[in-house]
Design an enzyme around this catalytic site. Structure first.
Site, PDB file in Angstrom:
ATOM      1  CB  VAL A  66      -0.945   0.015   1.217  1.00 33.79           C
ATOM      2  CG1 VAL A  66      -1.833   1.268   1.183  1.00 33.79           C
ATOM      3  CG2 VAL A  66      -1.800  -1.245   1.245  1.00 33.79           C
ATOM      4  CE  LYS A  67       4.096   5.166  -5.111  1.00 34.90           C
ATOM      5  NZ  LYS A  67       4.140   5.159  -6.598  1.00 34.90           N
TER       6      LYS A  67
END
Length: 233
Positions: A101-102
């Site tokens: 997850v960025k």
């Protein structure tokens, strides 16, 4: 004044990994077929460039990318508030085991990184432009931090000096967070990132392929083929 950072301490040094920065499936496949691809990074701009519209289409595209490459795939949240990032991040993480997850480097982003770290969900802290930001992300438990070296160069700062500084700090402090050099513009950026201690680079395919090129290689191969032709004339 230019500072030199000497590598010391206990952080494990591994071979620098290659990620491709795109949402283009054909380019991902081409990079993977080279046998050197370790992962993929994407963002909303790259998705839009490929004409991917709508949440359902974006989610399916992430799944398609994960099926192409056996490595981490960074998928970026759109929300900028803590609750929104948590909601989006949990949906993204559930898509595939390779999803990372960025999260943007903002106050609520740090809180979200800590939340995900406690849940065992891997994160990539993006839009990092200083050592202080890198320290906060590492302290919160980010799996990766992404310093944008090209954008720093654009405004007159040395992006590679930042990579070297963060690498030194992480080594001294024992942070396990990996340094993912982003905003790579050319093959020199890739080489300099390796010299500065980046764990990973993420780059357009063109910059990776440009590492293949050298005029003496072309000249030498041309000569070898010409000599072979003479021997078999």
């Amino acid at each position: 004044m230019r500072f030199i950072y000497f590598i010391c301490g206990s952080k494990t040094q591994n071979n620098m990994k290659f990620f491709i920065d795109t949402a283009n499936l054909a380019q991902i496949k081409e990079a993977n077929d080279l046998g050197i691809l370790d992962g993929v990074t994407t963002n909303p701009s790259l998705m839009a460039k490929e004409g991917i519209k709508g949440d359902a289409a974006v989610m399916q595209h992430y799944k398609d990318i994960c099926e192409l490459v056996d490595g981490d795939v960074s998928a970026e949240v759109i929300a900028t508030d803590f609750n929104g990032m948590v909601k989006e991040g949990e949906i993204l993480a559930a898509l595939h085991k390779n999803i990372v997850v960025k999260i943007p480097m903002i106050k609520d982003g740090i809180k979200a990184i800590k939340y995900f770290s406690n849940k065992g969900i891997r994160t990539n802290c993006t839009l990092v432009f200083s050592a202080g930001q890198a320290i906060l992300a590492a302290k919160a438990g980010a799996s990766y931090i992404s310093p944008f070296v090209g954008r720093l160069d654009d405004i007159g700062f040395d992006g590679m000096e930042l990579i070297a500084q963060i690498s030194h700090i992480f080594t001294v402090q024992g942070y396990e967070t990996e340094i993912l050099a982003a905003s790579i513009r050319n093959p020199i950026h890739i080489i300099k990132s390796a010299e500065a201690g980046a764990d990973i680079i993420t780059s357009p395919l063109a910059s990776i392929l440009a590492l293949l090129n050298h005029p003496l290689t072309d000249k030498g191969l041309e000569q070898f083929l010409a000599d072979h032709k003479k021997l078999n004339a």
